[in-house]
Design a protein around this motif. Sequence first.
Motif, PDB file in Angstrom:
ATOM      1  N   ILE A  68       0.842  -1.202   0.000  1.00 43.33           N
ATOM      2  CA  ILE A  68       0.000   0.000   0.000  1.00 43.33           C
ATOM      3  C   ILE A  68       0.874   1.248   0.000  1.00 43.33           C
ATOM      4  O   ILE A  68       0.637   2.187  -0.773  1.00 43.33           O
ATOM      5  CB  ILE A  68      -0.960  -0.016   1.207  1.00 43.33           C
ATOM      6  N   CYS A  69       1.895   1.260   0.829  1.00 39.60           N
ATOM      7  CA  CYS A  69       2.824   2.403   0.863  1.00 39.60           C
ATOM      8  C   CYS A  69       3.523   2.580  -0.480  1.00 39.60           C
ATOM      9  O   CYS A  69       3.676   3.711  -0.965  1.00 39.60           O
ATOM     10  CB  CYS A  69       3.855   2.219   1.970  1.00 39.60           C
ATOM     11  N   LEU A  70       3.931   1.484  -1.084  1.00 40.46           N
ATOM     12  CA  LEU A  70       4.591   1.537  -2.387  1.00 40.46           C
ATOM     13  C   LEU A  70       3.648   2.101  -3.445  1.00 40.46           C
ATOM     14  O   LEU A  70       4.040   2.952  -4.253  1.00 40.46           O
ATOM     15  CB  LEU A  70       5.083   0.150  -2.799  1.00 40.46           C
ATOM     16  N   LEU A  71       2.403   1.644  -3.457  1.00 41.46           N
ATOM     17  CA  LEU A  71       1.438   2.132  -4.438  1.00 41.46           C
ATOM     18  C   LEU A  71       1.199   3.629  -4.293  1.00 41.46           C
ATOM     19  O   LEU A  71       1.049   4.339  -5.288  1.00 41.46           O
ATOM     20  CB  LEU A  71       0.120   1.361  -4.313  1.00 41.46           C
ATOM     21  N   LEU A  97      -7.161   5.304 -16.905  1.00 41.54           N
ATOM     22  CA  LEU A  97      -7.814   4.263 -16.109  1.00 41.54           C
ATOM     23  C   LEU A  97      -6.870   3.687 -15.051  1.00 41.54           C
ATOM     24  O   LEU A  97      -7.302   3.181 -14.017  1.00 41.54           O
ATOM     25  CB  LEU A  97      -8.335   3.148 -17.013  1.00 41.54           C
ATOM     26  N   ARG A  98      -5.588   3.768 -15.328  1.00 44.23           N
ATOM     27  CA  ARG A  98      -4.597   3.250 -14.388  1.00 44.23           C
ATOM     28  C   ARG A  98      -4.607   4.029 -13.073  1.00 44.23           C
ATOM     29  O   ARG A  98      -4.289   3.476 -12.018  1.00 44.23           O
ATOM     30  CB  ARG A  98      -3.224   3.347 -15.048  1.00 44.23           C
ATOM     31  N   LEU A  99      -4.995   5.295 -13.131  1.00 41.69           N
ATOM     32  CA  LEU A  99      -4.985   6.128 -11.922  1.00 41.69           C
ATOM     33  C   LEU A  99      -5.994   5.628 -10.877  1.00 41.69           C
ATOM     34  O   LEU A  99      -5.597   5.354  -9.740  1.00 41.69           O
ATOM     35  CB  LEU A  99      -5.212   7.599 -12.277  1.00 41.69           C
ATOM     36  N   PRO A 100      -7.277   5.458 -11.219  1.00 43.04           N
ATOM     37  CA  PRO A 100      -8.188   4.907 -10.210  1.00 43.04           C
ATOM     38  C   PRO A 100      -7.911   3.421  -9.917  1.00 43.04           C
ATOM     39  O   PRO A 100      -8.268   2.923  -8.849  1.00 43.04           O
ATOM     40  CB  PRO A 100      -9.581   5.112 -10.798  1.00 43.04           C
ATOM     41  N   LEU A 101      -7.257   2.739 -10.854  1.00 39.51           N
ATOM     42  CA  LEU A 101      -6.891   1.349 -10.611  1.00 39.51           C
ATOM     43  C   LEU A 101      -5.973   1.239  -9.398  1.00 39.51           C
ATOM     44  O   LEU A 101      -6.014   0.245  -8.670  1.00 39.51           O
ATOM     45  CB  LEU A 101      -6.222   0.748 -11.854  1.00 39.51           C
ATOM     46  N   ILE A 106      -4.760  -0.827  -3.995  1.00 40.03           N
ATOM     47  CA  ILE A 106      -4.586  -0.542  -2.571  1.00 40.03           C
ATOM     48  C   ILE A 106      -5.604  -1.340  -1.758  1.00 40.03           C
ATOM     49  O   ILE A 106      -5.261  -1.963  -0.750  1.00 40.03           O
ATOM     50  CB  ILE A 106      -4.693   0.977  -2.302  1.00 40.03           C
ATOM     51  N   TYR A 107      -6.843  -1.331  -2.203  1.00 39.56           N
ATOM     52  CA  TYR A 107      -7.873  -2.096  -1.491  1.00 39.56           C
ATOM     53  C   TYR A 107      -7.539  -3.595  -1.498  1.00 39.56           C
ATOM     54  O   TYR A 107      -7.694  -4.282  -0.484  1.00 39.56           O
ATOM     55  CB  TYR A 107      -9.257  -1.866  -2.103  1.00 39.56           C
ATOM     56  N   TRP A 108      -7.093  -4.081  -2.646  1.00 42.15           N
ATOM     57  CA  TRP A 108      -6.738  -5.495  -2.759  1.00 42.15           C
ATOM     58  C   TRP A 108      -5.662  -5.856  -1.747  1.00 42.15           C
ATOM     59  O   TRP A 108      -5.745  -6.860  -1.038  1.00 42.15           O
ATOM     60  CB  TRP A 108      -6.302  -5.787  -4.188  1.00 42.15           C
ATOM     61  N   ALA A 109      -4.627  -5.020  -1.661  1.00 41.98           N
ATOM     62  CA  ALA A 109      -3.560  -5.281  -0.688  1.00 41.98           C
ATOM     63  C   ALA A 109      -4.123  -5.198   0.736  1.00 41.98           C
ATOM     64  O   ALA A 109      -3.748  -6.000   1.601  1.00 41.98           O
ATOM     65  CB  ALA A 109      -2.437  -4.270  -0.878  1.00 41.98           C
ATOM     66  N   TYR A 110      -5.023  -4.267   0.968  1.00 45.56           N
ATOM     67  CA  TYR A 110      -5.620  -4.099   2.297  1.00 45.56           C
ATOM     68  C   TYR A 110      -6.336  -5.374   2.751  1.00 45.56           C
ATOM     69  O   TYR A 110      -6.362  -5.674   3.954  1.00 45.56           O
ATOM     70  CB  TYR A 110      -6.587  -2.917   2.269  1.00 45.56           C
ATOM     71  N   THR A 111      -6.878  -6.123   1.817  1.00 44.72           N
ATOM     72  CA  THR A 111      -7.586  -7.356   2.193  1.00 44.72           C
ATOM     73  C   THR A 111      -6.656  -8.407   2.813  1.00 44.72           C
ATOM     74  O   THR A 111      -7.143  -9.386   3.390  1.00 44.72           O
ATOM     75  CB  THR A 111      -8.336  -7.984   0.975  1.00 44.72           C
ATOM     76  N   PHE A 112      -5.370  -8.212   2.701  1.00 47.36           N
ATOM     77  CA  PHE A 112      -4.405  -9.170   3.271  1.00 47.36           C
ATOM     78  C   PHE A 112      -3.820  -8.691   4.595  1.00 47.36           C
ATOM     79  O   PHE A 112      -2.950  -9.339   5.169  1.00 47.36           O
ATOM     80  CB  PHE A 112      -3.276  -9.462   2.270  1.00 47.36           C
ATOM     81  N   ILE A 113      -4.294  -7.551   5.068  1.00 43.11           N
ATOM     82  CA  ILE A 113      -3.779  -7.034   6.356  1.00 43.11           C
ATOM     83  C   ILE A 113      -4.534  -7.700   7.500  1.00 43.11           C
ATOM     84  O   ILE A 113      -5.702  -7.904   7.460  1.00 43.11           O
ATOM     85  CB  ILE A 113      -3.906  -5.500   6.422  1.00 43.11           C
TER      86      ILE A 113
END
Length: 113
Positions: A68-71, A97-101, A106-113
């Motif tokens: 998340i920090c890297l993104l 489109l890459r910007l809102p992606l 970030i959300y995807w990574a958050y699901t692993f916290i």
Amino acid sequence: MISLYAMTCLYLFTGVCHFLYPKVFIKITPSWVPCPKATNIIVGFIEIMLGVLLLIPLVRSYAALAIICLLIAIFPANVKHYFQEKQKNRYVLATMLRLPLQLLLIYWAYTFI
């Protein structure tokens, strides 16, 4: 598990691309970033390392937080890429489109916290 392996592959692939195609990443590095070549190598290494660390349950949540920090840290490069392509009138939709992606990643990574 599929989501975990997909994320791992994404960061391993992207990290390796930093070494195979450095010019692509250096070109979109904002001018205020010091030592673009070294930064590209460091970011590539970090992406590979974080991809591997996602596979280790003990540190998975830390790896996800680091992703998340890297993104967030690389977001200015994506903005620069969008404006570069907009000026050239090519890949505008893809880079836009890459910007809102980034938010979805970030959300995807958050699901692993």
